[in-house]
Design an enzyme around this catalytic site. Structure first.
Site, PDB file in Angstrom:
ATOM      1  CB  ALA A  59      -0.923  -0.030   1.208  1.00 57.96           C
ATOM      2  CB  SER A  95       2.472   9.632 -10.598  1.00 57.18           C
ATOM      3  OG  SER A  95       1.458   9.105 -11.395  1.00 57.18           O
ATOM      4  CD  GLU A 140       3.957  -3.572  -9.582  1.00 53.42           C
ATOM      5  OE1 GLU A 140       5.143  -3.811  -9.855  1.00 53.42           O
ATOM      6  OE2 GLU A 140       3.099  -4.435  -9.341  1.00 53.42           O
TER       7      GLU A 140
HETATM    8  C1  LIG Z   1      -6.626  -1.681 -10.253  1.00 55.68           C
HETATM    9  C2  LIG Z   1      -5.544  -0.889  -9.551  1.00 55.68           C
HETATM   10  C3  LIG Z   1      -4.712  -1.543  -8.666  1.00 55.68           C
HETATM   11  C4  LIG Z   1      -3.737  -0.824  -7.972  1.00 55.68           C
HETATM   12  N1  LIG Z   1      -2.953  -1.473  -7.048  1.00 55.68           N
HETATM   13  C5  LIG Z   1      -2.120  -0.756  -6.256  1.00 55.68           C
HETATM   14  C6  LIG Z   1      -1.411  -1.383  -5.162  1.00 55.68           C
HETATM   15  O1  LIG Z   1      -1.486  -2.586  -4.945  1.00 55.68           O
HETATM   16  N2  LIG Z   1      -0.675  -0.579  -4.345  1.00 55.68           N
HETATM   17  C7  LIG Z   1      -0.561   0.754  -4.537  1.00 55.68           C
HETATM   18  O2  LIG Z   1       0.111   1.411  -3.747  1.00 55.68           O
HETATM   19  N3  LIG Z   1      -1.177   1.373  -5.587  1.00 55.68           N
HETATM   20  C8  LIG Z   1      -1.974   0.650  -6.420  1.00 55.68           C
HETATM   21  N4  LIG Z   1      -2.646   1.262  -7.458  1.00 55.68           N
HETATM   22  C9  LIG Z   1      -2.489   2.693  -7.643  1.00 55.68           C
HETATM   23  C10 LIG Z   1      -1.617   2.996  -8.852  1.00 55.68           C
HETATM   24  O3  LIG Z   1      -0.293   2.656  -8.593  1.00 55.68           O
HETATM   25  C11 LIG Z   1      -1.809   4.501  -9.138  1.00 55.68           C
HETATM   26  O4  LIG Z   1      -3.114   4.660  -9.659  1.00 55.68           O
HETATM   27  C12 LIG Z   1      -0.775   5.021 -10.111  1.00 55.68           C
HETATM   28  O5  LIG Z   1       0.477   5.059  -9.496  1.00 55.68           O
HETATM   29  C13 LIG Z   1      -1.119   6.425 -10.601  1.00 55.68           C
HETATM   30  O6  LIG Z   1      -1.381   7.264  -9.531  1.00 55.68           O
HETATM   31  P1  LIG Z   1      -2.702   8.163  -9.527  1.00 55.68           P
HETATM   32  O7  LIG Z   1      -3.850   7.270  -9.838  1.00 55.68           O
HETATM   33  O8  LIG Z   1      -2.754   8.926  -8.249  1.00 55.68           O
HETATM   34  O9  LIG Z   1      -2.535   9.140 -10.743  1.00 55.68           O
HETATM   35  P2  LIG Z   1      -1.791  10.547 -10.764  1.00 55.68           P
HETATM   36  O10 LIG Z   1      -0.442  10.447 -10.142  1.00 55.68           O
HETATM   37  O11 LIG Z   1      -2.728  11.562 -10.213  1.00 55.68           O
HETATM   38  O12 LIG Z   1      -1.601  10.753 -12.322  1.00 55.68           O
HETATM   39  C14 LIG Z   1      -2.705  11.041 -13.172  1.00 55.68           C
HETATM   40  C15 LIG Z   1      -2.202  11.019 -14.600  1.00 55.68           C
HETATM   41  O13 LIG Z   1      -1.141  11.994 -14.775  1.00 55.68           O
HETATM   42  C16 LIG Z   1       0.041  11.374 -15.279  1.00 55.68           C
HETATM   43  N5  LIG Z   1       1.205  11.987 -14.657  1.00 55.68           N
HETATM   44  C17 LIG Z   1       1.441  12.136 -13.338  1.00 55.68           C
HETATM   45  N6  LIG Z   1       2.625  12.751 -13.127  1.00 55.68           N
HETATM   46  C18 LIG Z   1       3.163  12.993 -14.349  1.00 55.68           C
HETATM   47  C19 LIG Z   1       4.373  13.582 -14.809  1.00 55.68           C
HETATM   48  N7  LIG Z   1       5.274  14.053 -13.963  1.00 55.68           N
HETATM   49  N8  LIG Z   1       4.580  13.662 -16.149  1.00 55.68           N
HETATM   50  C20 LIG Z   1       3.662  13.171 -17.037  1.00 55.68           C
HETATM   51  N9  LIG Z   1       2.496  12.601 -16.656  1.00 55.68           N
HETATM   52  C21 LIG Z   1       2.253  12.506 -15.345  1.00 55.68           C
HETATM   53  C22 LIG Z   1      -0.080   9.921 -14.894  1.00 55.68           C
HETATM   54  O14 LIG Z   1       0.662   9.092 -15.774  1.00 55.68           O
HETATM   55  C23 LIG Z   1      -1.581   9.680 -15.010  1.00 55.68           C
HETATM   56  O15 LIG Z   1      -1.912   9.404 -16.341  1.00 55.68           O
HETATM   57  C24 LIG Z   1      -3.575   0.560  -8.201  1.00 55.68           C
HETATM   58  C25 LIG Z   1      -4.402   1.196  -9.147  1.00 55.68           C
HETATM   59  C26 LIG Z   1      -5.364   0.490  -9.818  1.00 55.68           C
HETATM   60  C27 LIG Z   1      -6.229   1.213 -10.813  1.00 55.68           C
END
Ligand SMILES: Cc1cc2nc3c(=O)[nH]c(=O)nc-3n(C[C@H](O)[C@H](O)[C@H](O)COP(=O)(O)OP(=O)(O)OC[C@H]3O[C@@H](n4cnc5c(N)ncnc54)[C@H](O)[C@@H]3O)c2cc1C
Length: 392
Positions: A118, A126, A369
């Site tokens: 988590a 991200s 990831e």
């Molecule tokens: C089904 C599922 C399972 C998951 N399992 C886990 C888990 O087991 N453990 C865990 O910790 N997390 C988990 N996650 C979370 C996942 O790792 C995050 O959704 C992912 O890291 C993106 O973070 P965010 O959703 O907050 O998007 P954000 O960080 O808000 O990003 C939104 C968009 O902006 C883009 N973006 C962000 N920063 C930049 C940048 N600097 N330059 C260009 N583009 C950018 C991203 O690529 C994305 O398209 C899971 C998510 C899903 C949907």
């Protein structure tokens, strides 16, 4: 030397994997429709097929490296079905973190449990350095006290414990972030909602809340309490987790993409499309040409995964290659499954077949990831020699 040939033993292992995949696939639609709301005893019995561990026994030095084999096995299993494969298996992403950064005592104590991981929070995705969950040491009781929220935890319901990222000092930024091992049932560890998702629906995804959750001091993963002065030392151990899990995520997606290609070829052949690759391009139909483009994309993405795994088997750094294969794999599997749907028309979107499900299931490859965009940033930083501060 470059060697692309699998040994007889490896081929046998992959044949066994394929047999298992064929059984798992029979359950795929059922679990997709019922999401994670089904009793675990409905899962296929282990006795229905040879176990991978049995098949792997007796492998020798001449056989393919374990990391490469792990990727091929993952591909073979998800060719059957992602969710059924996940539900049958023990272990989660938290187990990879434990293997990468846990002390020998922690590995011994926690290795037998399925551990989720988590990191993500409502305000942190991200950029994991924005982790807001806190861990405060209570010196009187020798316990960490954890407070915060985690969302989108894969296997969050099914897991027996979790590796959680929390900060022990927000002013220290990334260096203040540590990982903690927490068992289910610990007071103050609350399982929140289960997500309803587009794809990989049988694999549960949950939210957690931690309210004054007390855990033993010894549950700090890796055991190092000090905050490194410079750089991001606190991050390093657990970030290692991703150097093999990124290729694994790409491999999982590619297994499903291969299933989509196989199904599409079968259906097209049944309608009389001739897939002989001999004739010149002038003699080929547009359908065959498009299919070949998808196959080429599949082959290219697969090779990037195998390269990252091969480096791991050689004990060489593979941070760059892991991000390359995750970025390439994430976009390739979307293109392939969408391309297959286009080639098959209505059959591609009908729920009578699994193609539309594979199209939904592969979407995760480019999200968890590290999204594709984030992988591209890591690749650019590696190649150009930029730091995080130079290129965000
Ligand atoms: C089904 C599922 C399972 C998951 N399992 C886990 C888990 O087991 N453990 C865990 O910790 N997390 C988990 N996650 C979370 C996942 O790792 C995050 O959704 C992912 O890291 C993106 O973070 P965010 O959703 O907050 O998007 P954000 O960080 O808000 O990003 C939104 C968009 O902006 C883009 N973006 C962000 N920063 C930049 C940048 N600097 N330059 C260009 N583009 C950018 C991203 O690529 C994305 O398209 C899971 C998510 C899903 C949907």
């Amino acid at each position: 030397m470059i060697e692309f040939e699998l040994t007889q033993h490896d081929k046998k292992v992959l044949d066994d994997v394929r047999q298992e995949a064929v059984v798992c696939r029979q359950y795929a639609r059922h679990y997709d429709e019922n999401e994670h709301e089904f009793p675990p005893d409905e899962l296929p019995e282990a006795g229905e097929f040879p176990t991978i561990l049995q098949s792997m026994a007796g492998r020798g030095d001449d056989d393919t490296g374990m990391s490469v084999m792990a990727m091929l096995i993952s591909m073979g299993q998800t060719w059957g079905d992602y969710s059924v494969r996940m539900r049958r298996g023990k272990g989660g992403l938290g187990n990879a973190a434990l293997r990468a950064a846990g002390t020998p005592e922690q590995q011994e104590k926690w290795g037998g449990l399925t551990l989720a991981m988590a990191i993500t929070e409502p305000g942190c995705g991200s950029d994991p350095s924005l982790v807001a969950m806190t861990a405060v040491l209570d010196e009187d009781t020798d316990e960490w006290v954890l407070n915060g929220e985690k969302i989108f935890v894969t296997t969050g319901c099914r897991a027996e414990g979790v590796v959680v990222w929390a900060t022990i000092d927000r002013s220290a930024g990334r260096a203040g972030i540590k990982s903690f091992l927490i068992e289910k049932g610990t007071p103050g560890f609350i399982l929140g909602q289960k997500e309803k998702k587009l794809g990989i629906r049988a694999d549960d995804t949950a939210a957690y809340v931690f309210e004054n959750c007390r855990i033993p001091r010894a549950n700090l993963l890796g055991g190092k309490e000090e905050i490194p002065k410079a750089g991001s030392g606190g991050f390093k151990g657990v970030m290692k987790t991703f150097n093999m899990t990124r290729p694994a995520v790409a491999a999982i997606g590619l297994g499903m993409a291969e299933a989509a290609l196989d199904f599409t070829r079968e259906q097209l052949e049944a309608t009389g499309v001739n897939f002989e690759y001999g004739p010149s391009v002038h003699g080929q139909s547009a359908v065959v040409q498009r299919f070949q483009e998808l196959e080429a994309t599949f082959e290219a993405a697969t090779l990037t995964v195998l390269r990252a795994a091969w480096l791991a088997d050689k004990g060489q750094p593979n941070n760059l290659e892991s991000s390359i294969c995750k970025a390439k794999g994430g976009s390739a599997v979307r293109e392939i499954t969408q391309g297959c749907i286009e080639l098959l028309g209505p059959m591609g979107v009908s729920r009578e077949h699994l193609l539309e499900k594979w199209f939904r299931d592969v979407r995760i490859t480019d999200i968890y990831e590290g999204t594709g965009q984030i992988q591209n940033l890591i690749i650019a930083r590696n190649i150009l020699g930029y730091t995080r501060a130079n290129l965000k």
